[in-house]
Design a protein around this motif. Structure first.
Motif, PDB file in Angstrom:
ATOM      1  N   LEU A  80      -7.554 -12.536 -20.063  1.00  0.00           N
ATOM      2  CA  LEU A  80      -7.503 -11.442 -19.103  1.00  0.00           C
ATOM      3  C   LEU A  80      -8.908 -11.221 -18.546  1.00  0.00           C
ATOM      4  N   ALA A  81      -9.031 -11.291 -17.242  1.00  0.00           N
ATOM      5  CA  ALA A  81     -10.341 -11.142 -16.604  1.00  0.00           C
ATOM      6  C   ALA A  81     -10.163 -10.814 -15.133  1.00  0.00           C
ATOM      7  N   THR A  82     -11.168 -10.155 -14.568  1.00  0.00           N
ATOM      8  CA  THR A  82     -11.230  -9.912 -13.131  1.00  0.00           C
ATOM      9  C   THR A  82     -12.413 -10.686 -12.579  1.00  0.00           C
ATOM     10  N   TYR A  83     -12.136 -11.499 -11.565  1.00  0.00           N
ATOM     11  CA  TYR A  83     -13.154 -12.283 -10.900  1.00  0.00           C
ATOM     12  C   TYR A  83     -13.473 -11.611  -9.571  1.00  0.00           C
ATOM     13  N   THR A  84     -14.636 -10.964  -9.467  1.00  0.00           N
ATOM     14  CA  THR A  84     -15.060 -10.323  -8.228  1.00  0.00           C
ATOM     15  C   THR A  84     -15.678 -11.397  -7.346  1.00  0.00           C
ATOM     16  N   LEU A  85     -15.120 -11.570  -6.141  1.00  0.00           N
ATOM     17  CA  LEU A  85     -15.500 -12.702  -5.297  1.00  0.00           C
ATOM     18  C   LEU A  85     -16.199 -12.292  -3.999  1.00  0.00           C
ATOM     19  N   GLU A  86     -15.648 -11.318  -3.283  1.00  0.00           N
ATOM     20  CA  GLU A  86     -16.223 -10.856  -2.015  1.00  0.00           C
ATOM     21  C   GLU A  86     -16.513 -12.017  -1.073  1.00  0.00           C
ATOM     22  N   ARG A  87     -15.533 -12.882  -0.877  1.00  0.00           N
ATOM     23  CA  ARG A  87     -15.674 -14.070  -0.013  1.00  0.00           C
ATOM     24  C   ARG A  87     -14.887 -13.862   1.277  1.00  0.00           C
ATOM     25  N   GLU A  88     -15.534 -14.042   2.410  1.00  0.00           N
ATOM     26  CA  GLU A  88     -14.876 -13.909   3.708  1.00  0.00           C
ATOM     27  C   GLU A  88     -14.122 -15.184   4.050  1.00  0.00           C
ATOM     28  N   PHE A  89     -12.981 -15.019   4.704  1.00  0.00           N
ATOM     29  CA  PHE A  89     -12.222 -16.165   5.207  1.00  0.00           C
ATOM     30  C   PHE A  89     -11.900 -15.934   6.673  1.00  0.00           C
ATOM     31  N   LYS A  90     -11.732 -17.030   7.420  1.00  0.00           N
ATOM     32  CA  LYS A  90     -11.521 -16.947   8.867  1.00  0.00           C
ATOM     33  C   LYS A  90     -10.099 -17.317   9.285  1.00  0.00           C
ATOM     34  N   ILE A  91      -9.520 -18.306   8.621  1.00  0.00           N
ATOM     35  CA  ILE A  91      -8.216 -18.833   9.039  1.00  0.00           C
ATOM     36  C   ILE A  91      -7.064 -18.094   8.362  1.00  0.00           C
ATOM     37  N   GLY A  92      -7.180 -17.900   7.063  1.00  0.00           N
ATOM     38  CA  GLY A  92      -6.151 -17.238   6.280  1.00  0.00           C
ATOM     39  C   GLY A  92      -6.496 -17.386   4.816  1.00  0.00           C
ATOM     40  N   LEU A  93      -5.691 -16.793   3.959  1.00  0.00           N
ATOM     41  CA  LEU A  93      -5.927 -16.850   2.522  1.00  0.00           C
ATOM     42  C   LEU A  93      -4.703 -17.439   1.832  1.00  0.00           C
ATOM     43  N   THR A  94      -4.889 -18.599   1.224  1.00  0.00           N
ATOM     44  CA  THR A  94      -3.828 -19.270   0.472  1.00  0.00           C
ATOM     45  C   THR A  94      -4.305 -19.426  -0.968  1.00  0.00           C
ATOM     46  N   ILE A  95      -3.438 -19.064  -1.919  1.00  0.00           N
ATOM     47  CA  ILE A  95      -3.747 -19.171  -3.341  1.00  0.00           C
ATOM     48  C   ILE A  95      -2.796 -20.181  -3.970  1.00  0.00           C
ATOM     49  N   ILE A  96      -3.360 -21.098  -4.763  1.00  0.00           N
ATOM     50  CA  ILE A  96      -2.565 -22.085  -5.492  1.00  0.00           C
ATOM     51  C   ILE A  96      -2.710 -21.807  -6.978  1.00  0.00           C
ATOM     52  N   THR A  97      -1.600 -21.757  -7.673  1.00  0.00           N
ATOM     53  CA  THR A  97      -1.613 -21.626  -9.126  1.00  0.00           C
ATOM     54  C   THR A  97      -0.869 -22.818  -9.702  1.00  0.00           C
ATOM     55  N   SER A  98      -1.540 -23.573 -10.595  1.00  0.00           N
ATOM     56  CA  SER A  98      -0.910 -24.762 -11.161  1.00  0.00           C
ATOM     57  C   SER A  98      -0.022 -24.432 -12.353  1.00  0.00           C
ATOM     58  N   GLY A  99      -0.242 -23.276 -12.956  1.00  0.00           N
ATOM     59  CA  GLY A  99       0.611 -22.799 -14.041  1.00  0.00           C
ATOM     60  C   GLY A  99       1.218 -21.459 -13.657  1.00  0.00           C
ATOM     61  N   ALA A 100       2.110 -20.958 -14.482  1.00  0.00           N
ATOM     62  CA  ALA A 100       2.728 -19.660 -14.205  1.00  0.00           C
ATOM     63  C   ALA A 100       1.780 -18.549 -14.630  1.00  0.00           C
ATOM     64  N   THR A 101       0.595 -18.565 -14.044  1.00  0.00           N
ATOM     65  CA  THR A 101      -0.427 -17.557 -14.340  1.00  0.00           C
ATOM     66  C   THR A 101      -0.078 -16.275 -13.602  1.00  0.00           C
ATOM     67  N   LYS A 102      -0.131 -15.153 -14.314  1.00  0.00           N
ATOM     68  CA  LYS A 102       0.132 -13.857 -13.695  1.00  0.00           C
ATOM     69  C   LYS A 102      -1.189 -13.306 -13.184  1.00  0.00           C
ATOM     70  N   LEU A 103      -1.265 -13.123 -11.864  1.00  0.00           N
ATOM     71  CA  LEU A 103      -2.509 -12.619 -11.309  1.00  0.00           C
ATOM     72  C   LEU A 103      -2.284 -11.713 -10.116  1.00  0.00           C
ATOM     73  N   SER A 104      -3.262 -10.865  -9.875  1.00  0.00           N
ATOM     74  CA  SER A 104      -3.291  -9.987  -8.696  1.00  0.00           C
ATOM     75  C   SER A 104      -4.450 -10.420  -7.812  1.00  0.00           C
ATOM     76  N   VAL A 105      -4.178 -10.505  -6.525  1.00  0.00           N
ATOM     77  CA  VAL A 105      -5.184 -10.881  -5.541  1.00  0.00           C
ATOM     78  C   VAL A 105      -5.453  -9.649  -4.685  1.00  0.00           C
ATOM     79  N   VAL A 106      -6.707  -9.215  -4.603  1.00  0.00           N
ATOM     80  CA  VAL A 106      -7.070  -8.072  -3.776  1.00  0.00           C
ATOM     81  C   VAL A 106      -7.858  -8.604  -2.584  1.00  0.00           C
ATOM     82  N   PHE A 107      -7.438  -8.166  -1.381  1.00  0.00           N
ATOM     83  CA  PHE A 107      -8.041  -8.676  -0.152  1.00  0.00           C
ATOM     84  C   PHE A 107      -8.016  -7.605   0.918  1.00  0.00           C
ATOM     85  N   VAL A 108      -8.749  -7.856   1.985  1.00  0.00           N
ATOM     86  CA  VAL A 108      -8.752  -6.966   3.154  1.00  0.00           C
ATOM     87  C   VAL A 108      -8.290  -7.779   4.330  1.00  0.00           C
TER      88      VAL A 108
END
Length: 108
Positions: A80-108
């Motif tokens: 269990l961990a929170t990864y603070t990223l603050e990374r800007e994207f221009k085209i869109g945001l796509t997330i890939i998970t290779s396992g059934a990892t339970k996660l929350s993605v926070v974005f603007v």
């Protein structure tokens, strides 16, 4: 008056300018091994929180698909961990998970 007080002119300018710009966070929950298009268009990936589930790799792309500029990539060992990223994207945001990892993605 205190140092944080506004003058009447500053209050008027704040009110007539529409006030300060406040970004409103959005979130997405992912719990399967999948490719998820989280957002189209520009924005900012604020954080990814791992809640548990199966261990696997998590990759965030500035893209509408599972290719393009990598914003973040890490192995989730089910810790269990929170990864603070603050990374800007221009085209869109796509997330890939290779396992059934339970996660929350926070974005603007």
């Amino acid at each position: 008056t205190s140092g944080s007080a506004f003058t009447s002119v500053q209050c008027y300018q704040l009110l007539t300018s529409g006030g300060p710009h406040i970004e409103s966070n959005e979130s997405a929950y992912i719990a399967t091994a999948t490719t998820t298009l989280v957002k189209t268009g520009p924005g900012k990936l604020r954080s990814i929180t791992v809640h548990g589930g199966a261990a696997g790799t998590v990759i965030a792309y500035d893209s509408l698909t599972a290719a393009g500029t990598i914003l973040a990539s890490f192995d989730s060992t089910n810790a269990l961990a929170t990864y603070t990223l603050e990374r800007e994207f221009k085209i869109g945001l796509t997330i890939i998970t290779s396992g059934a990892t339970k996660l929350s993605v926070v974005f603007v």
